[in-house]
Design an enzyme around this catalytic site. Structure first.
Site, PDB file in Angstrom:
ATOM      1  N   LYS A   1       4.221   9.194   8.626  1.00 46.74           N
ATOM      2  CA  LYS A   1       4.083   8.657   9.976  1.00 46.74           C
ATOM      3  C   LYS A   1       5.104   9.245  10.964  1.00 46.74           C
ATOM      4  O   LYS A   1       4.947  10.378  11.384  1.00 46.74           O
ATOM      5  CB  LYS A   1       4.106   7.130   9.936  1.00 46.74           C
ATOM      6  CG  LYS A   1       2.961   6.589   9.027  1.00 46.74           C
ATOM      7  CD  LYS A   1       2.766   5.112   9.136  1.00 46.74           C
ATOM      8  CE  LYS A   1       1.846   4.535   8.084  1.00 46.74           C
ATOM      9  NZ  LYS A   1       0.429   4.608   8.355  1.00 46.74           N
TER      10      LYS A   1
ATOM     11  N   TYR B   1       0.857  -1.183   0.000  1.00 51.20           N
ATOM     12  CA  TYR B   1       0.000   0.000   0.000  1.00 51.20           C
ATOM     13  C   TYR B   1       0.888   1.226   0.000  1.00 51.20           C
ATOM     14  O   TYR B   1       1.816   1.327   0.811  1.00 51.20           O
ATOM     15  CB  TYR B   1      -0.902  -0.015   1.247  1.00 51.20           C
ATOM     16  CG  TYR B   1      -1.836   1.171   1.348  1.00 51.20           C
ATOM     17  CD1 TYR B   1      -2.886   1.338   0.451  1.00 51.20           C
ATOM     18  CD2 TYR B   1      -1.674   2.124   2.353  1.00 51.20           C
ATOM     19  CE1 TYR B   1      -3.752   2.429   0.556  1.00 51.20           C
ATOM     20  CE2 TYR B   1      -2.540   3.211   2.463  1.00 51.20           C
ATOM     21  CZ  TYR B   1      -3.575   3.354   1.564  1.00 51.20           C
ATOM     22  OH  TYR B   1      -4.422   4.429   1.664  1.00 51.20           O
TER      23      TYR B   1
ATOM     24  N   ASP C   1       9.332   2.887  -0.308  1.00 49.95           N
ATOM     25  CA  ASP C   1       8.282   3.554   0.447  1.00 49.95           C
ATOM     26  C   ASP C   1       8.535   3.242   1.915  1.00 49.95           C
ATOM     27  O   ASP C   1       8.178   2.170   2.415  1.00 49.95           O
ATOM     28  CB  ASP C   1       6.915   3.054  -0.018  1.00 49.95           C
ATOM     29  CG  ASP C   1       5.786   3.617   0.844  1.00 49.95           C
ATOM     30  OD1 ASP C   1       6.078   4.307   1.837  1.00 49.95           O
ATOM     31  OD2 ASP C   1       4.616   3.345   0.525  1.00 49.95           O
TER      32      ASP C   1
HETATM   33  C1  PLP Z   1       3.773   2.048   3.347  1.00 51.27           C
HETATM   34  C2  PLP Z   1       2.763   3.139   3.264  1.00 51.27           C
HETATM   35  N1  PLP Z   1       2.849   4.028   2.271  1.00 51.27           N
HETATM   36  C3  PLP Z   1       1.994   5.053   2.170  1.00 51.27           C
HETATM   37  C4  PLP Z   1       0.987   5.227   3.074  1.00 51.27           C
HETATM   38  C5  PLP Z   1       0.058   6.382   2.926  1.00 51.27           C
HETATM   39  O1  PLP Z   1       0.249   7.318   3.937  1.00 51.27           O
HETATM   40  P1  PLP Z   1      -0.933   8.294   4.413  1.00 51.27           P
HETATM   41  O2  PLP Z   1      -1.979   7.449   5.045  1.00 51.27           O
HETATM   42  O3  PLP Z   1      -0.245   9.236   5.342  1.00 51.27           O
HETATM   43  O4  PLP Z   1      -1.419   8.988   3.186  1.00 51.27           O
HETATM   44  C6  PLP Z   1       0.864   4.308   4.131  1.00 51.27           C
HETATM   45  C7  PLP Z   1      -0.167   4.405   5.139  1.00 51.27           C
HETATM   46  O5  PLP Z   1      -1.124   4.995   5.060  1.00 51.27           O
HETATM   47  C8  PLP Z   1       1.759   3.233   4.207  1.00 51.27           C
HETATM   48  O6  PLP Z   1       1.678   2.322   5.176  1.00 51.27           O
HETATM   49  N1  FVT Z   2      -1.999   0.249   7.072  1.00 52.39           N
HETATM   50  C1  FVT Z   2      -2.913   1.306   7.160  1.00 52.39           C
HETATM   51  C2  FVT Z   2      -2.189   2.567   7.214  1.00 52.39           C
HETATM   52  O1  FVT Z   2      -1.027   2.572   7.375  1.00 52.39           O
HETATM   53  C3  FVT Z   2      -2.887   3.844   7.080  1.00 52.39           C
HETATM   54  C4  FVT Z   2      -4.014   4.078   7.945  1.00 52.39           C
HETATM   55  C5  FVT Z   2      -5.136   4.697   7.171  1.00 52.39           C
HETATM   56  O2  FVT Z   2      -5.217   4.488   5.964  1.00 52.39           O
HETATM   57  O3  FVT Z   2      -5.953   5.364   7.822  1.00 52.39           O
END
Ligand code: PLP
Ligand code: FVT
Length: 428
Positions: A267, A144, A239
């Site tokens: 994060k 993701y 990422d």
């Molecule tokens: C590995 C990774 N990349 C990108 C994102 C996207 O970040 P955000 O939720 O701050 O948009 C997340 C989590 O949401 C993530 O776990």
């Molecule tokens: N694995 C889920 C996330 O890292 C993000 C949380 C979200 O999307 O609110």
């Protein structure tokens, strides 16, 4: 545990917010039940609207590596807020956090701050395309990278939890430029490169996957990807939204001793405020506006409150020489304790762990990619989740997520958690 007030608040929220939540992963759709509404949090604990205390293993999905309401971060934000919350003009603190990040992370010269991990990954891919002059990207099933269109192709996290790894609304035109590979399968990546000669701008991956549970890269997987990228003029994007400033000061690049071409952050780098960032060597970053033609912007990017929180957080991490050892030891202790009680109760399981990321899968086989993660028994997971919640332990309401260990957890908290798993294991 009583959740009367959470239930009432959820009913109200559903009237005016889709699904009652502002991000789908917060809903309990995959496990059933009512989301818990938080009132406040301190250290390793959440306190909900019904007065329950929960030991927190989500930690805002990663940022709170030092615990909730961490004083240096809170103080920095309060101090800044009194002086104005946004200017849309440069401020000195942006340079301070950039200097520190560039010191801590290997192989980067410049860093651009944005407002989320999604923005960081979206911008990193645009930059890779602008730099290489090529259109296609390779991503891995179950990874993701936020919710921008190019990434919602076999996406992990909430996308798979709610059965929409390929979201409606992403056009065929966009989807055709995202090639999909199996995580930990280098031959599969080679095949894609051979089938699309001189068309691939970048390979983007989570160097430790955290959005299909926690999945470590196999021995040599990252190194082999690096070699393939070098051989084919492809940029390697790590990422590190989850792994950055969590697996080591310098993230996965440092931990595995592999250099990426572009690194994405989110994060932890924001200390709990909305921050993302992407970084690379000068040669690549010079293509970014205003130096170069690849456009990227943001009214609130580099926001003073967000930079104050992020800088306070990175300083703590930078100055604490033992932090990553402590996190590793605490997570290993939890791993061992949970494995013992599940085994003692004959619960079929696999536990994956890297540093302070850990996940429990209800399947006997190794979990190494999306298909093996999806094999886990979701009925057992649901019982596990609700059982733990009832014991005052809060994990993500989906099997396709990782647990994040915070330094605020004491060994008493870990023992309490292991005991709770012992109680729940008897019911699985
Ligand atoms: C590995 C990774 N990349 C990108 C994102 C996207 O970040 P955000 O939720 O701050 O948009 C997340 C989590 O949401 C993530 O776990
Ligand atoms: N694995 C889920 C996330 O890292 C993000 C949380 C979200 O999307 O609110």
């Amino acid at each position: 545990m009583n959740y009367t007030r959470s239930s009432a608040l959820f009913v109200k929220a559903e009237q005016v917010i889709p699904g009652g939540v502002n991000s789908p992963v917060r809903a309990f759709k995959a496990v059933g039940g009512i989301p818990v509404f938080v009132k406040e949090a301190k250290g390793a604990y959440l306190y909900d609207e019904d007065g329950n205390r929960l030991i927190d293993y989500i930690n805002s999905w990663g940022p709170m590596i030092l615990g909730h309401a961490y004083k240096p971060v809170v103080d920095a934000v309060i101090d800044k807020a009194k002086k104005g919350t946004s200017f849309g003009m440069p401020t000195e603190i942006e340079t301070h956090i950039a200097e520190l990040a560039v010191t801590m992370v290997p192989n980067i010269d410049k860093i651009r701050f944005v407002n989320s991990g999604t923005e960081a990954c979206m911008s990193a891919v645009r930059l890779a395309r602008g730099f290489t002059g090529k259109d296609k990207i390779i991503k891995f099933a179950g990874c993701y990278h936020g919710h921008s269109d190019s990434f919602l192709i076999q996406a992990g996290s909430g996308a798979v939890t709610f059965g929409a790894p390929n979201s409606p609304g992403v056009t065929q035109g966009t989807a055709k430029d995202t090639l999909l590979a199996r995580y930990n399968d280098i031959e599969n990546v080679k095949q894609l490169i051979d089938a699309n000669p001189n068309e691939i701008a970048c390979i983007i991956l989570e160097p430790v996957a955290g959005n299909m549970g926690c999945i470590p890269p196999k021995e040599n997987f990252l190194k082999d990807l690096r070699h393939l990228c070098d051989a084919h003029n492809i940029l390697l994007i790590f990422d590190e939204v989850m792994t950055g400033f969590r697996l080591a000061k310098g993230g996965a690049q440092e931990r595995f001793n592999i250099n990426a071409d572009i690194v994405c952050f989110g994060k932890v780098i924001g200390g709990g405020l909305p921050v993302g960032a992407f970084a690379a060597r000068n040669e690549i970053m010079e293509h970014l506006a205003p130096l170069g033609p690849v456009y990227q912007a943001g009214t609130l990017s580099g926001n003073p409150l967000a930079m104050a929180a992020g800088l306070a957080m990175l300083r703590e991490i930078h100055n604490d020489k033992e932090l990553f050892n402590r996190l590793e030891e605490k997570t290993a202790y939890l791993h061992k304790g949970i494995a013992e009680v599940l085994q003692a109760n004959n619960v079929v399981h696999t536990i994956n762990r890297v540093g302070s990321m850990i996940s429990v899968h209800f399947d006997k086989d190794p979990v190494v990619d999306f298909d093996s993660a999806a094999k886990g028994n979701n009925e057992t997971f649901k019982k596990f989740f609700h059982g733990l919640l009832n014991e005052g332990v809060y994990i993500a309401p989906s099997a396709f997520e990782t647990w994040f260990i915070t330094d605020a957890l004491s060994y008493e908290d870990l023992d309490e958690t292991i005991a709770a798993v012992g109680v729940v294991a008897k019911t699985l």
